[in-house]
Enzyme design. Structure first.
Site, PDB file in Angstrom:
ATOM      1  CD  GLU A  72     -19.450  -5.747   7.703  1.00  0.00           C
ATOM      2  OE1 GLU A  72     -18.532  -4.885   7.168  1.00  0.00           O
ATOM      3  OE2 GLU A  72     -19.134  -6.765   7.132  1.00  0.00           O
ATOM      4  CE  LYS A 104      -3.876   0.232   2.081  1.00  0.00           C
ATOM      5  NZ  LYS A 104      -5.129   0.281   3.046  1.00  0.00           N
ATOM      6  NE  ARG A 157     -21.336  -6.468   3.514  1.00  0.00           N
ATOM      7  CZ  ARG A 157     -20.327  -6.747   3.067  1.00  0.00           C
ATOM      8  NH1 ARG A 157     -19.125  -6.166   3.580  1.00  0.00           N
ATOM      9  NH2 ARG A 157     -20.127  -7.462   2.314  1.00  0.00           N
TER      10      ARG A 157
END
Length: 640
Positions: free
Chosen positions: A374, A288, A402
């Site tokens: 979740e 990243k 979700r």
């Protein structure tokens, strides 16, 4: 990379690429210079608009390689999570629109099917790519189309159960051309990559390796000892360079890990995989922030920055900004944890976004980041609650969707005292429709045992969190992104009365104009403040409702008896929302009064400046005033 690299007109090669077909015409030796220009362009562009940076700097070479090897858009690319698609957008004809990124009527920060034929699937919520790509691959097979579906999954998206559900299904498919690419950008969990890994990955993905393996098995199978020896040698040879993996157990041909920034490794490997049959899995390692030292050193800070100067980096403001609701929650969480040893903090991979960094540092034993999971987060909290602990689940409103079954079945049905801190309730601006918290009031208030608090400002947010924590049943506290009007929270853990509203302004009967109905605005949440401004011009009563469930029905009935018209106001979906709760309560009480419901209309609201979006929905002070006056006119004309 310096600022001059990304600010001058050094994109000559990139400017020749208006579609992937242009890219595929380039000689191989031009791809590295193209990737360098693409990375510089991403940095330059995002520094001017804001947006996701670290993840996109990390996918430059992978994007170039995929569009070079695969015949996009005929071959389908599904990016997951979708915030890593800026290089993809630039190479697919949207380079000149990057200046409009995440702005009203500009480019979305995520893949958007209506934006481009190259955006094959919307992936702003994570871990959906393998399911979608598998569906595309199966559809192609059913239609007799010989095309690939490629799922690029990374940035933690592999932690969600849905990804493994899809692998479990796809790995046994006997048709369709599916490639899953794990974009692994966490170097600490990956072995080193280098020339040997590159060579063996290419060898193992090539036709020669596949053919030799099959021929060897065919020839040696009649001689069981030799066949078993060959099998064991193959497994040991792969084990020397391939990390222990369960992906082959799912039925995928696993290849990797390879360096995701090395085009000389990526392109031959992808070309080889493209020739194979059956479900394929490629593991690439990326970094990243690649190519921009500041983002490499702090990929979290540069994950989603606002505008900045690349030569200087992100600069903290000289004056302290207003405290955000997220910060209010984070400080309350630490204070309450210091007060009550039973408090547990849970987040599904949103430590920074949900304001839990300090809590993690101060109470590491009571902090749980469960990854992008979740459903698991909610049931995990329920399990803790059964044992007498007090879980607080910090979750974005849009992500609680979700885990709806778990909210109903595992928490509410068992009436467990879990607090849900719903960040990003209402409109979220640049992230757009995929991240808007528009539906939490309707989907929470219909569940038995659940309660929903709607604080109007920072002080009420802290107080209502304390109120929620004191209950012995599940409670949601919803609050928006960013700062409120600036009402300083109190230092103590004082709560507010459960389920009670307050009158914040009372109309002046002596100032009522001829035929002006007595009007009361019932405000839920932060829209209280534009309601108060509008009420000054309208001479209306304003009630700070505070709770969408339970409603303060006693005060509601009193207000209804004293006024001719009621106006409900919420930064959430009108259908089934707080205004609907008011209508239901009035009906139960046998009260018939005209009610104007103001909130988010029945449409997905695109990305843009938050204030502008609210104004477009008529939810600023001027819009509220205009809607009420129009309602007055309509009622007066009906009475004539």
């Amino acid at each position: 990379m310096t600022s001059s690299d990304s600010s001058n007109d050094s994109y000559g090669l990139l400017k020749t690429i208006n579609s992937p077909s242009d890219l595929r015409k380039l000689p191989r030796e031009k791809l590295k210079p193209l990737a360098d220009q693409l990375r510089a362009f991403v940095l330059d562009s995002v520094s001017k608009t804001g947006g996701h940076l670290s993840s996109n700097l990390g996918t430059v070479e992978l994007t170039v390689a995929l569009h070079y090897v695969f015949q996009t858009p005929e071959d389908r690319l599904v990016w997951d999570v979708g915030h890593q698609t800026y290089p993809h957008k630039i190479l697919t004809g949207r380079r000149d629109q990057m200046a409009t990124l995440r702005q009203w009527e500009g480019l979305s920060g995520f893949p958007l099917r209506t934006e481009s034929e190259y955006d094959t699937f919307g992936t702003a919520h994570s871990s959906t790519s393998i399911s979608a790509a598998f569906g595309m691959a199966q559809a192609a097979a059913l239609k007799g189309e010989n095309r690939w579906a490629v799922a690029i999954i990374g940035d933690g998206a592999m932690t969600a159960g849905m990804a493994f559900e899809a692998l479990n299904n796809a790995g046994v498919a006997d048709k369709g051309r599916l490639l899953v690419i794990l974009n692994d950008n966490d170097m600490s969990i990956s072995p080193p990559v280098g020339a040997l890994n590159r060579y063996l990955a290419q060898l193992m993905s090539g036709q020669f390796y596949a053919a030799a393996k099959n021929v060897g098995k065919t020839v040696l199978k009649p001689v069981p000892p030799l066949f078993e020896l060959a099998k064991r040698f193959e497994q040991q040879a792969k084990g020397m360079v391939v990390p222990a993996t369960l992906f082959e157990k799912f039925g995928f041909n696993y290849v990797g890990p390879i360096d995701g920034h090395d085009l000389e490794s990526l392109i031959p490997t992808l070309e080889n995989l493209r020739q194979l049959d059956g479900p394929q899995f490629l593991h690439v390692v990326t970094k990243k922030g690649r190519g921009y030292k500041r983002a490499e050193a702090d990929p979290i800070a540069y994950h989603g920055p606002s505008k900045f100067d690349p030569a200087v980096g992100i600069v903290k403001p000289s004056t302290a900004p207003k405290q955000t609701f997220t910060q209010v929650f984070g400080r309350w969480l630490c204070d309450m944890a210091g007060h009550d040893q039973r408090l547990i903090g849970i987040t599904p991979a949103m430590r920074e976004g949900s304001g839990m960094v300090e809590f993690h540092q101060r109470f590491p034993a009571r902090y749980y980041d469960v990854g992008i999971a979740e459903q698991h987060a909610v049931t995990f909290a329920a399990g803790m609650a059964t044992e007498g602990l007090k879980p607080v689940v910090a979750i974005y409103s849009t992500f609680l969707q979700r885990a709806y079954d778990q909210l109903i079945h595992d928490v509410a049905l068992q009436n467990l005292p879990v607090v849900f801190a719903l960040d990003r309730a209402g409109l979220v601006g640049a992230d757009g429709a995929t991240h808007a918290g528009a539906y939490d009031i309707p989907f929470v208030r219909c569940i038995p045992n659940m309660a929903m608090a709607c604080p109007a400002d920072e002080r009420e947010c802290r107080q209502l969190l304390s109120t929620a924590y004191a209950q012995n049943h599940p409670v949601c506290v919803r609050y928006p992104r960013g700062a409120g009007v600036g009402v300083e929270p109190l230092d103590d853990l004082q709560s507010l009365p459960y389920g009670k509203a307050e009158v914040r302004r009372t109309l002046d009967v002596s100032l009522l104009q001829e035929r002006q109905p007595r009007t009361a605005i019932l405000a839920f949440g932060t829209l209280l403040y534009p309601a108060l401004t509008a009420a000054e011009a309208l001479n209306a009563t304003v009630v700070n409702m505070r709770w969408a469930k339970p409603l303060d029905e006693q005060l509601l009935q009193l207000i209804a008896q004293q006024h001719d018209i009621l106006v409900t106001l919420e930064e959430g979906a009108i259908m089934g929302g707080a205004g609907s709760a008011v209508l239901e309560a009035l009906q139960r009480a046998g009260i018939s009064k005209p009610v104007l419901q103001l909130g988010l209309q029945d449409a997905f609201i695109a990305h843009g400046d938050p204030a502008k979006l609210l104004a477009m929905q008529g939810l600023d002070a001027a819009g509220i005033e205009a809607s009420v006056r129009q309602f007055w006119l309509a009622k007066n004309s009906q009475s004539n």
